[in-house]
Design a protein around this motif. Structure first.
Motif, short mmCIF file in Angstrom:
data_model
loop_
_atom_site.label_atom_id
_atom_site.label_comp_id
_atom_site.label_asym_id
_atom_site.label_seq_id
_atom_site.Cartn_x
_atom_site.Cartn_y
_atom_site.Cartn_z
N LEU A 19 0.85 -1.19 0.00
CA LEU A 19 0.00 0.00 0.00
C LEU A 19 0.88 1.24 0.00
CD1 LEU A 19 -2.84 -0.83 2.57
CD2 LEU A 19 -2.76 -1.27 0.11
N THR A 20 0.47 2.23 -0.76
CA THR A 20 1.17 3.51 -0.79
C THR A 20 0.17 4.62 -0.53
OG1 THR A 20 0.90 3.68 -3.19
CG2 THR A 20 2.96 2.73 -2.37
N ILE A 21 0.65 5.69 0.07
CA ILE A 21 -0.19 6.86 0.32
C ILE A 21 0.39 8.06 -0.42
CG2 ILE A 21 1.05 7.32 2.49
CD1 ILE A 21 -1.56 8.57 3.55
N THR A 22 -0.45 8.73 -1.17
CA THR A 22 -0.06 9.93 -1.89
C THR A 22 -0.70 11.12 -1.19
OG1 THR A 22 0.07 8.73 -3.99
CG2 THR A 22 -0.10 11.12 -4.10
N ILE A 23 0.14 12.06 -0.76
CA ILE A 23 -0.32 13.19 0.04
C ILE A 23 -0.10 14.48 -0.75
CG2 ILE A 23 -0.10 14.36 2.26
CD1 ILE A 23 1.68 11.62 2.81
N LYS A 24 -1.12 15.33 -0.73
CA LYS A 24 -1.02 16.61 -1.42
C LYS A 24 -1.31 17.73 -0.44
CE LYS A 24 -2.96 19.36 -5.21
NZ LYS A 24 -3.97 19.40 -6.30
N ASP A 25 -0.38 18.69 -0.37
CA ASP A 25 -0.59 19.89 0.43
C ASP A 25 -1.51 20.82 -0.35
OD1 ASP A 25 -0.37 22.39 1.71
OD2 ASP A 25 1.63 21.91 2.47
N VAL A 54 3.72 0.90 6.04
CA VAL A 54 4.44 -0.19 6.70
C VAL A 54 3.43 -1.14 7.34
CG1 VAL A 54 6.13 -0.77 8.48
CG2 VAL A 54 6.41 1.32 7.12
N LEU A 55 3.66 -2.44 7.16
CA LEU A 55 2.79 -3.44 7.77
C LEU A 55 3.14 -3.58 9.25
CD1 LEU A 55 0.68 -5.73 7.51
CD2 LEU A 55 2.58 -7.28 6.97
N LYS A 56 2.13 -3.40 10.11
CA LYS A 56 2.29 -3.57 11.55
C LYS A 56 1.11 -4.37 12.07
CE LYS A 56 5.19 0.38 12.77
NZ LYS A 56 5.36 1.54 13.68
N LYS A 57 1.40 -5.62 12.46
CA LYS A 57 0.37 -6.54 12.97
C LYS A 57 -0.71 -6.72 11.92
CE LYS A 57 1.32 -5.73 17.85
NZ LYS A 57 0.77 -5.33 19.17
N ASN A 58 -1.94 -6.27 12.22
CA ASN A 58 -3.05 -6.53 11.29
C ASN A 58 -3.49 -5.26 10.55
OD1 ASN A 58 -4.07 -5.34 13.60
ND2 ASN A 58 -6.08 -6.27 13.38
N SER A 59 -2.54 -4.33 10.35
CA SER A 59 -2.87 -3.12 9.60
C SER A 59 -1.60 -2.54 8.99
CB SER A 59 -3.55 -2.08 10.50
OG SER A 59 -2.65 -1.61 11.48
N TYR A 60 -1.80 -1.66 8.04
CA TYR A 60 -0.72 -0.87 7.46
C TYR A 60 -0.80 0.53 8.06
CZ TYR A 60 -0.58 -4.57 3.88
OH TYR A 60 -0.49 -5.76 3.23
N GLU A 61 0.35 1.17 8.24
CA GLU A 61 0.31 2.53 8.77
C GLU A 61 1.49 3.34 8.27
OE1 GLU A 61 2.27 2.90 13.11
OE2 GLU A 61 0.42 1.71 13.10
N PHE A 69 -5.34 13.16 0.74
CA PHE A 69 -4.49 11.99 0.48
C PHE A 69 -5.31 10.87 -0.14
CE2 PHE A 69 -6.39 11.17 4.58
CZ PHE A 69 -6.61 9.80 4.60
N SER A 70 -4.57 9.95 -0.71
CA SER A 70 -5.18 8.77 -1.32
C SER A 70 -4.31 7.56 -1.03
CB SER A 70 -5.34 8.96 -2.83
OG SER A 70 -5.83 7.78 -3.44
N VAL A 71 -4.93 6.49 -0.54
CA VAL A 71 -4.23 5.23 -0.28
C VAL A 71 -4.62 4.24 -1.37
CG1 VAL A 71 -3.94 3.29 1.30
CG2 VAL A 71 -4.15 5.62 2.20
N SER A 72 -3.64 3.62 -2.01
CA SER A 72 -3.92 2.70 -3.11
C SER A 72 -3.11 1.42 -2.95
CB SER A 72 -3.60 3.35 -4.45
OG SER A 72 -2.25 3.77 -4.50
#
Length: 677
Positions: free
Chosen positions: A535-541, A553-560, A573-576
């Motif tokens: 998963l990647t996150i694209t952030i726009k100011d 980053v994968l941490k336990k049962n989620s990405y963060e 932002f957009s997570v894809s």
């Protein structure tokens, strides 16, 4: 070795001589050199075997020199940089590290602290929070049973955590504060604190409380102003004197637009002020046009009911009402969710009405639940009736898919009490928590959710949930982890939105000194959590139009992803997912506020008291060289010679077995060589 063992060894030696002599003297009248050699070898064998049987113990004494520890804890927060002390700190750390006499006397351990305590690698002075209380708590766990004078290099200004002046009492080590700053008093106006609710409701007035402080000797006039954008929404003229140096202002603002609304509070600064950053504070309110109403129905009082209300209403968007079954029937359309606490036959008409109106509900089963009645009014599940009670602990199901659940260390929470028996579902369901008994996971649901007929329901098989909230506070020093867990269940049950394969967890706005964390969960087509996806996150100011893409980053049962390094602004932002054409978007705002920049001086008085009460001594940074000489010359911190005495049994001495083998082998070889065998 005691006298009894010594007597046995002498007896073993005499016996070995007699046995060896008997074997080689009884058939010969004279003793040849060859027989004497055989007799000696046989004596060695018998005597060694005798020693093994007696197994005497020998004392081994060793000595070691143990040096005391010197702990050097360095403030790595942004306030050090703001007070212009970073160069002095780095020079002092270098002096301590390079001082040979200090290294000869102490084992020196370096730490840096700000948000957390960690081993000192490099100093950045970028941490946005300071928790000195955590420093003493964590060091106490490591150095509790040792002599470890502690040198703490700090300005003494703590931004969160318990007051370290009182919590350090558990830390039984002398403390030597090196104070960063001076005692000069500067004229200063500042906004000490702003209190405002996180949520407000459309077309209502929401309250704001501002605490304003003045530090100075002259009588001065100023003005407190609140802006929304470029518009002034509130203002008040103020006067301060040396004795009348504080104001508490309470006022209300209108909630006129749905969504996050940002405000800026400003206390007009004086021309002579050194620090003007603490004259301005930004705050935001999330304005919503609807409040979720939740009804709790029970036929008796129980501590769990209070816990539900306290936890649910922690979110300003929700309100809780306690109603009787018949009373709720008349008001059922006013509520989005109903919690049925240990239902019995009094709930019959209510449950029928809930099913008819297709309302979401949460059923809590406990020791007073009428299981026969519950089985008769639902076709979705049946609870086995055994007439026995059981206590169940919980274990988180990491594959739960409808929403993200953080592990609040469920295995360490007290057991919930309920009826013993199996819960059998007739429809698909999702398990959040499974039952464990005596540490063994039964893989049966303790807390489960299910969707049916376009409504959502949950069932919890246990009472005494209040103990979970209390224990969670003991473990984490906060009610937030438990409250967030319940809040997510309420959020899920109070809406009927269909689940998606990509779920996001984030706040609509973040204060500038808090961590900015965005979490996501990705599920495969079978709605099983998929840890293999990227998963990647694209952030726009939204202000500067700058964009960046960051892997999650994968941490336990989620990405963060941690976005705490982003400057204050408004973001979208957009997570894809890289392997699938799935994405989800959101917006948030980071408010401009750095609590570390609110201080003009070091907290000298508190650090000096800390030193005095711990039998240490305080120093200003300009006199920091003195602390090194004082530590070297302090006779309380001398190396200790330790004498270690170990009792070693002879049977552990492997060479004795080698002697037995060699003596028997040599005797056999010589006899064979001379034709005596």
């Amino acid at each position: 070795m005691n006298s009894e063992t010594l007597l046995l060894i002498i007896l073993a030696g005499i016996t070995a001589i007699l046995l060896a002599g008997f074997q080689y003297f009884r058939k010969s009248k004279s003793m040849s050199k060859q027989n004497m050699l055989f007799m000696f070898l046989r004596f060695i064998s018998f005597f060694s075997i005798g020693l093994l049987l007696i197994n005497p113990k020998f004392e081994q004494i060793s000595k070691s020199i143990e040096k005391p520890n010197l702990i050097v804890a360095v403030d790595n927060s942004n306030s050090v940089n703001y007070l212009d002390q970073e160069e002095n700190v780095e020079n002092l750390v270098q002096q301590i590290a390079n001082n040979k006499m200090l290294a000869d006397k102490f084992n020196i351990d370096f730490y840096a602290f700000g948000n957390d305590l960690k081993n000192l690698d490099s100093l950045t002075f970028l941490d946005k929070q300071t928790n000195i209380d955590k420093v003493f708590n964590q060091l106490n766990q490591v150095y509790k049973n040792s002599t470890s004078p502690t040198l703490i290099i700090t300005d003494g200004n703590q931004t969160y955590g318990n007051d370290y002046e009182f919590s350090f009492s558990k830390y039984k080590q002398p403390i030597y504060p090196v104070i960063l700053g001076d005692t000069i008093t500067y004229t200063d106006l500042k906004i000490q604190q702003l209190n405002v609710n996180k949520y407000a409701f459309l077309k209502n007035q929401f309250p704001v409380e501002a605490i304003l402080m003045y530090n100075g000797n002259e009588n001065i006039d100023s003005k407190f102003v609140v802006y929304r954008g470029n518009n002034v929404v509130y203002s008040q003229n103020l006067s301060f004197t040396k004795s009348d140096n504080s104001r508490v202002i309470n006022f209300t603002l209108p909630a006129s637009n749905v969504g996050v609304t940002s405000y800026k509070a400003s206390l007009i600064p004086l021309e002579i002020e050194k620090n003007k950053l603490n004259n301005t504070r930004e705050f935001a309110v999330d304005i919503i046009d609807q409040k979720t109403k939740i009804a709790i129905v029970s036929s008796f009082l129980h501590p769990d009911l209070g816990v539900f209300k306290k936890t649910i209403e922690r979110n300003e968007q929700r309100s809780v009402s306690f109603l009787e079954p018949q009373q709720l029937i008349d008001e059922i359309d006013d509520f989005q969710l109903v919690i049925l606490y240990q239902p019995n036959y009094e709930f019959k008409a209510l449950i029928e009405e809930l099913n008819t109106s297709n309302k979401n509900k949460w059923i809590v089963v406990g020791t007073k639940t009428d299981l026969e009645f519950l089985n008769s009014v639902t076709t979705y599940f049946q609870h086995e009736i055994t007439g026995q009670l059981e206590e169940y602990q919980a274990e988180l199901n990491m594959n739960y898919t409808p929403f993200m659940v953080d592990d609040i260390n469920f295995e360490s929470l007290p057991p919930l009490r309920s009826s013993y028996g199996t819960l059998n579902f007739n429809i698909p369901f999702e398990t959040i928590l499974t039952k464990t008994i005596n540490g063994i996971n039964t893989f049966e649901p303790l807390l489960a959710t299910f969707d049916t007929n376009s409504r959502r329901e949950a069932i919890l098989l246990g009472e005494n949930l209040w103990q979970w909230r209390a224990q969670s506070f003991v473990m984490s020093k906060s009610f937030n982890p438990f409250d967030d867990f319940i809040s997510k269940i309420i959020q899920y049950l109070s809406t009927n939105t269909q689940r998606t394969r990509l779920n996001l967890d984030f706040e609509t706005f973040y204060n500038g000194s808090t961590s900015v964390i965005v979490k996501a969960q990705y599920f495969d087509k079978n709605y099983q959590f998929d840890p293999r996806e990227s998963l990647t996150i694209t952030i726009k100011d939204k202000v500067s139009e700058d964009m960046q893409t960051i892997p999650m980053v994968l941490k336990k049962n989620s990405y963060e992803v941690d976005l705490s390094n982003l400057p204050p602004s408004k973001y979208e932002f957009s997570v894809s997912a890289a392997g699938d054409n799935i994405s989800k978007s959101g917006t948030f705002q980071i408010l401009e506020y750095n609590v570390e920049q609110q201080f003009l001086n070091a907290n000298v008085i508190k650090l000096q008291r800390l030193a005095a009460e711990s039998s240490g001594k305080s120093y200003f940074i300009k006199d920091a060289a003195d602390v090194i000489q004082d530590l070297i010359g302090d006779n309380r911190y001398l190396p200790i010679q330790k004498r270690h005495k170990n009792s070693l049994p002879l049977i552990d001495w492997k060479y004795l077995l080698l002697i037995i083998v060699l003596s028997l082998s040599i005797e056999w070889f010589i006899r064979k060589y001379n034709g005596l065998i």
